[in-house]
Design a protein around this motif. Structure first.
Motif, mmCIF file in Angstrom:
data_model
loop_
_atom_site.group_PDB
_atom_site.id
_atom_site.type_symbol
_atom_site.label_atom_id
_atom_site.label_comp_id
_atom_site.label_asym_id
_atom_site.label_seq_id
_atom_site.Cartn_x
_atom_site.Cartn_y
_atom_site.Cartn_z
ATOM 1 N N ALA A 1 -5.651 14.182 -17.404
ATOM 2 C CA ALA A 1 -6.271 14.756 -16.208
ATOM 3 C C ALA A 1 -7.367 13.837 -15.673
ATOM 4 O O ALA A 1 -7.523 13.677 -14.456
ATOM 5 C CB ALA A 1 -6.840 16.134 -16.525
ATOM 6 N N SER A 2 -8.132 13.226 -16.565
ATOM 7 C CA SER A 2 -9.179 12.288 -16.138
ATOM 8 C C SER A 2 -8.578 11.073 -15.452
ATOM 9 O O SER A 2 -9.097 10.586 -14.441
ATOM 10 C CB SER A 2 -10.015 11.857 -17.348
ATOM 11 N N LEU A 3 -7.471 10.561 -15.997
ATOM 12 C CA LEU A 3 -6.808 9.410 -15.385
ATOM 13 C C LEU A 3 -6.277 9.767 -13.996
ATOM 14 O O LEU A 3 -6.341 8.952 -13.068
ATOM 15 C CB LEU A 3 -5.673 8.921 -16.281
ATOM 16 N N MET A 4 -5.753 10.966 -13.855
ATOM 17 C CA MET A 4 -5.261 11.402 -12.545
ATOM 18 C C MET A 4 -6.405 11.510 -11.551
ATOM 19 O O MET A 4 -6.261 11.170 -10.374
ATOM 20 C CB MET A 4 -4.530 12.737 -12.676
ATOM 21 N N PHE A 5 -7.559 11.950 -12.024
ATOM 22 C CA PHE A 5 -8.725 12.072 -11.148
ATOM 23 C C PHE A 5 -9.161 10.704 -10.641
ATOM 24 O O PHE A 5 -9.558 10.543 -9.482
ATOM 25 C CB PHE A 5 -9.874 12.741 -11.903
ATOM 26 N N GLU A 6 -9.076 9.685 -11.505
ATOM 27 C CA GLU A 6 -9.445 8.330 -11.087
ATOM 28 C C GLU A 6 -8.547 7.849 -9.949
ATOM 29 O O GLU A 6 -8.998 7.184 -9.022
ATOM 30 C CB GLU A 6 -9.320 7.351 -12.261
ATOM 31 N N GLY A 7 -7.256 8.150 -10.050
ATOM 32 C CA GLY A 7 -6.314 7.709 -9.024
ATOM 33 C C GLY A 7 -5.939 6.239 -9.187
ATOM 34 O O GLY A 7 -6.528 5.509 -9.980
ATOM 35 N N PRO A 8 -4.954 5.779 -8.406
ATOM 36 C CA PRO A 8 -4.440 4.421 -8.543
ATOM 37 C C PRO A 8 -5.131 3.389 -7.656
ATOM 38 O O PRO A 8 -4.812 2.202 -7.734
ATOM 39 C CB PRO A 8 -2.975 4.587 -8.104
ATOM 40 N N GLU A 9 -6.079 3.809 -6.824
ATOM 41 C CA GLU A 9 -6.609 2.892 -5.814
ATOM 42 C C GLU A 9 -7.275 1.673 -6.425
ATOM 43 O O GLU A 9 -7.129 0.555 -5.931
ATOM 44 C CB GLU A 9 -7.614 3.624 -4.910
ATOM 45 N N TRP A 10 -8.024 1.869 -7.533
ATOM 46 C CA TRP A 10 -8.728 0.726 -8.099
ATOM 47 C C TRP A 10 -7.748 -0.293 -8.670
ATOM 48 O O TRP A 10 -7.982 -1.503 -8.585
ATOM 49 C CB TRP A 10 -9.723 1.172 -9.183
#
Length: 260
Positions: free
Chosen positions: A217-226
């Protein structure tokens, strides 16, 4: 009972309480070579298959000069744009596997953390650091573009400080960066690993299924943009690597005995 597992430059001690203490040791400065990137991929694969592991603490030997000294400049001798892209292709098969490890990871940092080391620290969930540990993104000094800025921005480090780091290449102590919120705790060097172990043991008492779900869930919150920004930085860096200023900077660093 503790089991010790050797994975290239990493020694993993899997403890009975579910805490895995991983020591990165590649003297003299824990530089990241292509072989270490491969070790990182193997490390991620092992964690995925070992359900005894609930929390990971990543540290370095007591006498290490750095937690991670950045890229090994020996890999850059005679570098061309084509070889640089091949290098990135290989790295991009390994680093995302580390980032997607579905267990909480704690970076226990007592020494210098340079270049890709800053990115690895940012990929960990928690960061416990020594007051005197130094952090730097010095790629600009080699005529190149580092990839940490996007991740640091995702982690809500102030943009002004990120730009100061990547434009100047200067090293900052953890004390100087404490106000950015990048660290959970900034403590004396002797307290880093004990505090990491205390936190690891507390977390390891939680159900593994819940910890894995929370990490995802934390990884999903970060998202792929970076990561998209990181890939674009790689493309630009590849085009710069053959510039005379870049080649001269790498040669000078190696001649002077500096190995990242």
């Amino acid at each position: 009972m503790t089991e010790t597992i050797e994975i290239g430059a990493f020694t993993m001690e899997v403890r009975a309480d579910g805490v895995a203490v991983v020591t990165f040791s590649r003297p003299p400065v824990n530089a990241i070579s292509l072989s270490v990137y491969q070790d990182i991929g193997h490390f991620a694969d092992h964690v995925a298959s070992d359900e005894r592991i609930k929390v990971i603490i990543i540290t370095a030997p007591d006498d290490a000069r750095a937690w991670c000294g950045g890229a090994d400049l020996h890999d850059f001798k005679g570098m061309t744009a084509a070889r640089r892209k091949e290098r990135y292709d290989f790295i991009n098969e390994q680093l995302p596997r580390f980032h997607k490890i579905d267990r909480p990871m704690i970076a226990a940092i007592r020494g210098a953390t340079i270049g890709v080391g800053v990115m690895l620290a940012g990929m960990c969930d928690l960061r416990i650091v020594s007051e005197t540990a130094r952090f730097a993104c010095p790629e600009v000094d080699y005529g190149l573009i580092g990839g940490s800025a996007g991740l640091l921005a995702t982690l809500r480090m102030p943009e002004a400080k990120i730009r100061e780091m990547v434009y100047t290449g200067r090293a900052f102590t953890a004390g100087q960066l404490e106000a950015t919120g990048f660290f959970n705790y900034v403590v004396p060097a002797a307290a880093v690993l004990p505090l990491a172990l205390d936190l690891g043991q507390e977390i390891a008492r939680k159900p593994l299924q819940t910890l894995r779900a929370r990490k995802l869930a934390s990884l999903m919150f970060e998202g792929p943009e970076w990561m998209d920004a990181y890939m674009e930085a790689q493309e630009m860096s590849s085009s710069l690597v053959e510039a005379p200023s870049s080649e001269a900077a790498v040669h000078s660093a190696l001649k002077g005995g500096r190995r990242r």
